[in-house]
Design a protein around this motif. Structure first.
Motif, mmCIF file in Angstrom:
data_model
loop_
_atom_site.group_PDB
_atom_site.id
_atom_site.type_symbol
_atom_site.label_atom_id
_atom_site.label_comp_id
_atom_site.label_asym_id
_atom_site.label_seq_id
_atom_site.Cartn_x
_atom_site.Cartn_y
_atom_site.Cartn_z
ATOM 1 N N VAL A 1 -21.354 24.026 9.495
ATOM 2 C CA VAL A 1 -21.288 25.461 11.024
ATOM 3 C C VAL A 1 -22.842 25.322 11.452
ATOM 4 N N ALA A 2 -23.332 24.982 12.329
ATOM 5 C CA ALA A 2 -24.618 25.384 13.032
ATOM 6 C C ALA A 2 -24.662 26.599 13.430
ATOM 7 N N SER A 3 -25.962 27.467 13.428
ATOM 8 C CA SER A 3 -26.792 28.272 14.127
ATOM 9 C C SER A 3 -27.806 28.718 14.160
ATOM 10 N N GLY B 1 -42.382 27.626 21.645
ATOM 11 C CA GLY B 1 -41.683 27.990 20.554
ATOM 12 C C GLY B 1 -41.208 27.522 19.999
ATOM 13 N N SER B 2 -40.880 27.800 18.713
ATOM 14 C CA SER B 2 -39.876 27.755 17.371
ATOM 15 C C SER B 2 -38.721 28.397 17.186
ATOM 16 N N LEU B 3 -38.110 27.700 16.908
ATOM 17 C CA LEU B 3 -36.402 28.035 16.262
ATOM 18 C C LEU B 3 -36.379 27.553 15.341
ATOM 19 N N ARG B 4 -35.649 28.301 13.976
ATOM 20 C CA ARG B 4 -34.962 27.109 12.900
ATOM 21 C C ARG B 4 -33.901 27.715 12.970
ATOM 22 N N LEU B 5 -32.914 26.000 12.709
ATOM 23 C CA LEU B 5 -31.240 25.847 13.215
ATOM 24 C C LEU B 5 -30.808 25.961 11.110
ATOM 25 N N SER B 6 -29.683 26.381 11.186
ATOM 26 C CA SER B 6 -29.106 26.508 9.703
ATOM 27 C C SER B 6 -28.022 26.055 9.665
ATOM 28 N N CYS B 7 -27.460 24.951 9.125
ATOM 29 C CA CYS B 7 -26.531 24.153 8.459
ATOM 30 C C CYS B 7 -25.581 24.971 7.299
ATOM 31 N N ALA B 8 -24.584 25.706 7.184
ATOM 32 C CA ALA B 8 -23.920 25.837 6.307
ATOM 33 C C ALA B 8 -22.446 25.328 6.293
ATOM 34 N N ALA B 9 -21.789 24.348 5.242
ATOM 35 C CA ALA B 9 -20.349 23.783 5.236
ATOM 36 C C ALA B 9 -19.491 24.938 4.824
ATOM 37 N N SER B 10 -18.332 24.359 4.954
ATOM 38 C CA SER B 10 -16.693 25.174 4.016
ATOM 39 C C SER B 10 -16.230 23.903 3.820
ATOM 40 N N GLY B 11 -16.088 23.862 2.535
ATOM 41 C CA GLY B 11 -14.730 23.147 1.884
ATOM 42 C C GLY B 11 -15.862 21.965 1.324
ATOM 43 N N PHE B 12 -16.147 22.335 1.191
ATOM 44 C CA PHE B 12 -17.794 21.123 0.149
ATOM 45 C C PHE B 12 -19.434 21.707 -0.223
ATOM 46 N N THR B 13 -19.938 21.494 -0.770
ATOM 47 C CA THR B 13 -21.196 21.462 -0.833
ATOM 48 C C THR B 13 -22.257 20.240 -0.075
#
Length: 127
Positions: free
Chosen positions: A5-7, A16-28
Motif C-alpha cells: 500500500v502506497a501513501s 515542492g516535495s513529497l515523501r511517499l511511503s510503501c507498507a506491506a501486508s502478508g510479508f516483510t
C-alpha cells in the motif's frame, strides 16, 4: 493477501516535495527488492525507482535522477520515495510493488517482474 500500500501523496506546487511511503501486508519488505511505479491517466504503469533487498543498489529513471530518492526504513519495514523539486509532469498515481523477477533485472523496472500491487497514491503537482 499479499499486497503493498502506497501513501503520502497529495497536491503540491512545482518545486515542492513529497515523501511517499510503501507498507506491506502478508510479508516483510526487507526480504525483497522493491520498485516504485507511476501511472498517467490512460497509460500503463512505468517504473520510477527500485531498491535492492540489501539497499546497496538503487535505480532511477532519467527524468527523476537527482530529484527522487528511494530508501528503506527497516525498523518500521517501510520503503520511502522522497520526491524533491517536483514538476507538473510528475503528476500521476504512484504504486509500489515487490520484485519477483530474474536477479539482475531490477534496474530495468519491468512491470511483469513485480507483484503484490495494491492501492496507489495520487500525486498532483500544480500551481
Amino acid at each position: 493477501q499479499l499486497q503493498l500500500v502506497a501513501s503520502g501523496g497529495g497536491l503540491v506546487q512545482p518545486g515542492g516535495s513529497l515523501r511517499l511511503s510503501c507498507a506491506a501486508s502478508g510479508f516483510t519488505l526487507d526480504h525483497y527488492s522493491i520498485g516504485w511505479f507511476r501511472q498517467y491517466p490512460g497509460k500503463e504503469r512505468d517504473g520510477v525507482a527500485g531498491i535492492s533487498r540489501n539497499s546497496i543498489h538503487k535505480y532511477y529513471i532519467d527524468p527523476v535522477k537527482g530529484r527522487f530518492t528511494i530508501s528503506r526504513d527497516d525498523n518500521n519495514d517501510i520503503i520511502h520515495l522522497l520526491m524533491n523539486n517536483l514538476k507538473p509532469e510528475d503528476t500521476a498515481v504512484y504504486y509500489c510493488a515487490r520484485f519477483v523477477g530474474t536477479p539482475g533485472h531490477l534496474p530495468f523496472l519491468i512491470l511483469d517482474d513485480f507483484d503484490s500491487w495494491g492501492q496507489g497514491t495520487q500525486v498532483t503537482v500544480s500551481s
